[in-house]
Design a protein around this motif. Structure first.
Motif, mmCIF file in Angstrom:
data_model
loop_
_atom_site.group_PDB
_atom_site.id
_atom_site.type_symbol
_atom_site.label_atom_id
_atom_site.label_comp_id
_atom_site.label_asym_id
_atom_site.label_seq_id
_atom_site.Cartn_x
_atom_site.Cartn_y
_atom_site.Cartn_z
ATOM 1 N N ASP A 233 0.826 -1.203 0.000
ATOM 2 C CA ASP A 233 0.000 0.000 0.000
ATOM 3 C C ASP A 233 0.860 1.252 0.000
ATOM 4 O O ASP A 233 0.540 2.260 -0.653
ATOM 5 C CB ASP A 233 -0.978 0.009 1.178
ATOM 6 C CG ASP A 233 -0.289 -0.002 2.522
ATOM 7 O OD1 ASP A 233 0.844 -0.526 2.625
ATOM 8 O OD2 ASP A 233 -0.894 0.503 3.502
ATOM 9 N N TRP B 208 0.795 4.154 -2.790
ATOM 10 C CA TRP B 208 0.564 5.520 -2.326
ATOM 11 C C TRP B 208 1.676 6.451 -2.801
ATOM 12 O O TRP B 208 1.418 7.537 -3.330
ATOM 13 C CB TRP B 208 0.474 5.542 -0.802
ATOM 14 C CG TRP B 208 0.853 6.855 -0.173
ATOM 15 C CD1 TRP B 208 2.022 7.174 0.439
ATOM 16 C CD2 TRP B 208 0.041 8.039 -0.096
ATOM 17 N NE1 TRP B 208 2.002 8.468 0.888
ATOM 18 C CE2 TRP B 208 0.797 9.025 0.578
ATOM 19 C CE3 TRP B 208 -1.241 8.349 -0.529
ATOM 20 C CZ2 TRP B 208 0.311 10.300 0.820
ATOM 21 C CZ3 TRP B 208 -1.735 9.635 -0.291
ATOM 22 C CH2 TRP B 208 -0.966 10.583 0.382
ATOM 23 N N MET C 15 -6.423 6.535 -3.058
ATOM 24 C CA MET C 15 -6.100 5.399 -2.194
ATOM 25 C C MET C 15 -7.316 4.964 -1.390
ATOM 26 O O MET C 15 -7.584 3.764 -1.245
ATOM 27 C CB MET C 15 -4.948 5.754 -1.253
ATOM 28 C CG MET C 15 -3.587 5.710 -1.910
ATOM 29 S SD MET C 15 -3.090 4.071 -2.537
ATOM 30 C CE MET C 15 -2.892 3.142 -1.004
ATOM 31 N N TRP D 98 -7.839 1.280 -2.419
ATOM 32 C CA TRP D 98 -7.143 0.288 -1.609
ATOM 33 C C TRP D 98 -8.083 -0.633 -0.843
ATOM 34 O O TRP D 98 -7.803 -1.827 -0.703
ATOM 35 C CB TRP D 98 -6.159 0.951 -0.653
ATOM 36 C CG TRP D 98 -5.279 -0.110 -0.027
ATOM 37 C CD1 TRP D 98 -5.334 -0.591 1.234
ATOM 38 C CD2 TRP D 98 -4.247 -0.849 -0.690
ATOM 39 N NE1 TRP D 98 -4.405 -1.570 1.411
ATOM 40 C CE2 TRP D 98 -3.718 -1.754 0.240
ATOM 41 C CE3 TRP D 98 -3.725 -0.827 -1.992
ATOM 42 C CZ2 TRP D 98 -2.688 -2.634 -0.075
ATOM 43 C CZ3 TRP D 98 -2.710 -1.704 -2.305
ATOM 44 C CH2 TRP D 98 -2.191 -2.592 -1.356
#
Length: 202
Positions: free
Chosen positions: A70, A74, A173, A177
């Motif tokens: 992640d 990002w 995100m 995500w």
């Protein structure tokens, strides 16, 4: 010379911008512009290529290699948004001008986009492997997710408004995500009554 050309093409568009005004802005003679770049088409192509290479380099350099999946995604998104925000003329040429003028300029941008999509696909694929995601699921979804994520980032970068690069990256995100995390763990959403089309050979 390329700086002046990028500014002129972004401000006035490919068709309206003239070699005369570009030469004046660059502080050189018009014959000198033609000496280095044979035509307006060649000058525009050189601008596209320079801006595309700079954008790709910025995205690649921003990714925190070795960080959790992640964090890598990002940092890549943040690099993309911060670069496009800092170079609005270059982004206008890539996102608006080159695509609308037509071939061969649109092909140049398509090639750049394909490289970025492949780079993002690699990041998502690595996340899938780390999460021990089902291989068939990952194979089916990862490429499509990369295209969707890049398209969403392009749309946000071209959106007028006061949002900063960091805010745009956080928005994307938050949008992406959670869905990726569910996908990696095998929790996928399907509409009621939906049955996937059987894949050939399975």
């Amino acid at each position: 010379m390329l700086d002046a050309a990028v500014a002129a093409f972004a401000r006035r568009g490919y068709r309206a911008a003239s070699m005369d005004e570009i030469a004046v802005a660059a502080g050189v003679s018009k014959p000198l512009v033609y000496l280095y770049l044979n035509s307006k088409d060649d000058l525009f192509t050189a601008c596209i290529r320079r801006e595309a290479e700079a954008l790709k380099a910025a995205v690649r350099a921003s990714v925190e290699v070795g960080a959790p999946a992640d964090r890598q995604l990002w940092s890549g998104l943040l690099g993309f948004f911060e670069y496009t925000a800092a170079h609005p003329d270059g982004w206008t040429i890539l996102y608006s001008q080159a695509r609308t003028v037509g071939e061969p300029f649109a092909d140049e941008v398509a090639a750049m986009r394909a490289e970025i999509v492949e780079f993002v696909r690699g990041l998502i694929a690595a996340a899938a492997r780390d999460a021990e995601c089902d291989e068939e699921l990952a194979e089916r979804e990862v490429a499509a997710l990369a295209h969707a994520l890049v398209g969403a980032a392009e749309s946000l970068a071209g959106r007028p408004g006061p949002a900063t690069g960091r805010e745009n990256a956080a928005t994307l995100m938050n949008f992406a995500w959670s869905g990726l995390a569910n996908l990696m763990s095998g929790h996928t959403w399907t509409p009621s009554g939906f049955r996937p089309t059987p894949r050939a050979g399975r």
